[in-house]
Design an enzyme around this catalytic site. Structure first.
Site, mmCIF file in Angstrom:
data_model
loop_
_atom_site.group_PDB
_atom_site.id
_atom_site.type_symbol
_atom_site.label_atom_id
_atom_site.label_comp_id
_atom_site.label_asym_id
_atom_site.label_seq_id
_atom_site.Cartn_x
_atom_site.Cartn_y
_atom_site.Cartn_z
ATOM 1 N N PHE A 59 0.827 -1.220 0.000
ATOM 2 C CA PHE A 59 0.000 0.000 0.000
ATOM 3 C C PHE A 59 0.855 1.262 0.000
ATOM 4 C CE2 PHE A 59 -2.261 -3.459 2.058
ATOM 5 C CZ PHE A 59 -3.398 -3.517 1.256
ATOM 6 N N SER A 60 2.094 1.105 -0.433
ATOM 7 C CA SER A 60 3.104 2.150 -0.295
ATOM 8 C C SER A 60 2.797 3.424 -1.079
ATOM 9 C CB SER A 60 4.445 1.564 -0.754
ATOM 10 O OG SER A 60 5.372 2.585 -0.999
ATOM 11 N N ASN A 61 2.793 4.560 -0.376
ATOM 12 C CA ASN A 61 2.655 5.862 -1.042
ATOM 13 C C ASN A 61 3.851 6.124 -1.945
ATOM 14 O OD1 ASN A 61 0.282 6.446 0.367
ATOM 15 N ND2 ASN A 61 1.413 7.337 2.087
#
Ligand SMILES: *Cc1c(COP(=O)(O)O)cnc(C)c1O
Length: 298
Positions: A59-61
């Site tokens: 879910f990395s920005n």
């Protein structure tokens, strides 16, 4: 960007809280990730790199930001993603499907392999597989990133006594500490257990006018509970500003709690940096739905 502060000074009549809206910096490259990538992109262009490779979780920005920046600046992008089990779940994962749609090639590795990602052996393996690439570390924290985040504070911000920011790897707060004035105190809210990021800060700055706390990490990275969800939804309702569950939701929860407890000096001016990260809400909501918990309003 000019300081797009919003006053929410009703909270306490002796303190003023303003928000620096870095979440509005760019529609796709969120907040501090824009700052962190800015000089890296310039450097990669200068050395005529064709491909950017980086690392991140599901879910990395940062993964989303590199994918978007690569598309805008015509780089090929490769994302090394933690968790082999995700291979078959890309279409159900908003962050990964977004990255893929931007043209990012996703390479899934086991959690064990991921831990080893900085070893020369693993980097070699990546070069064998993908050829030449410009390596951007996980979370994007390097000298250029810290330099980019030093730009968060401007001379107009000198009137603030406190600068509050969410802390992951520590790159963003390191930049802020390098540019904070001696009379300002930088307060970092760790999004994960521990305050080990102080070592990163001292690597870049001799300034000691900062404090790191992990009292508002809600048990660890990406962990949330009903209280936090309610807080984020109420904040949106009251101020029409979205907060993400991993970083900025915990930051503002913490600031409000400290205000309530009289932590800040009387009559002080507090600047909270909204570092963005809103792309992560959709993924968190998928998880919340599965657990039959209320979701986060965007
Ligand atoms: C990545 C991120 C952070 C943490 O930044 P670091 O430089 O890793 O400390 C804070 N807020 C948001 C929204 C982020 O995406």
């Amino acid at each position: 960007m000019s300081n797009n502060s919003i006053n929410i000074n009703y909270l306490s009549d002796t303190n003023i809280l303003d928000i620096k809206r870095d979440d509005l910096l760019h529609p796709h490259i969120s907040g501090n990730k824009f700052r962190k990538l800015k000089f890296t992109i310039l450097e990669a262009k200068k050395i005529e790199a064709k491909t950017l490779l980086t690392f991140g979780g599901a879910f990395s920005n940062h993964i989303a930001a590199v994918a978007a920046a690569g598309k805008i600046h015509s780089f090929n992008t490769i994302g090394v993603i933690r968790g082999e089990e995700l291979v078959s779940k890309v279409n159900n994962n908003p962050t990964l499907s977004y990255a893929k749609a931007q043209g990012m090639q996703l390479f899934f590795v086991s959690r064990e392999q991921y831990k080893d990602k900085e070893s020369p052996e693993f980097i070699n393996l990546l070069h064998q597989k993908f050829g030449e690439f410009y390596n951007i570390p996980e979370g994007g924290t390097n000298d250029l990133a810290v330099q980019g985040c030093a730009g968060i504070l401007t001379p107009q911000d000198l009137s603030y006594d406190y600068v509050c920011v969410s802390v992951g790897t520590g790159g963003t707060i390191a930049g802020i500490v390098t540019s904070a004035a001696p009379h300002q105190h930088v307060l970092g809210f760790s999004a994960l257990k521990g305050t080990f990021q102080k070592e990163i800060i001292s690597k870049y700055s001799e300034n000691k006018n900062f404090t790191l706390i992990d009292d508002y990490c809600f048990g660890g990275y990406a962990k949330i509970d009903l209280k936090l969800i309610r807080f984020i939804n109420e904040f949106k309702e009251n101020h029409n500003i979205s907060l993400d569950p991993v970083y900025t939701g915990k930051l503002f929860y913490g600031i409000f709690d400290l205000l309530k407890n009289g932590y800040f000096r009387e009559n002080s001016r507090i600047l909270a940096v909204h570092t963005g990260g809103l792309q992560g809400i959709a993924g968190m909501n998928e998880k919340l739905k599965k657990k039959n918990l209320p979701t986060i309003n965007v």
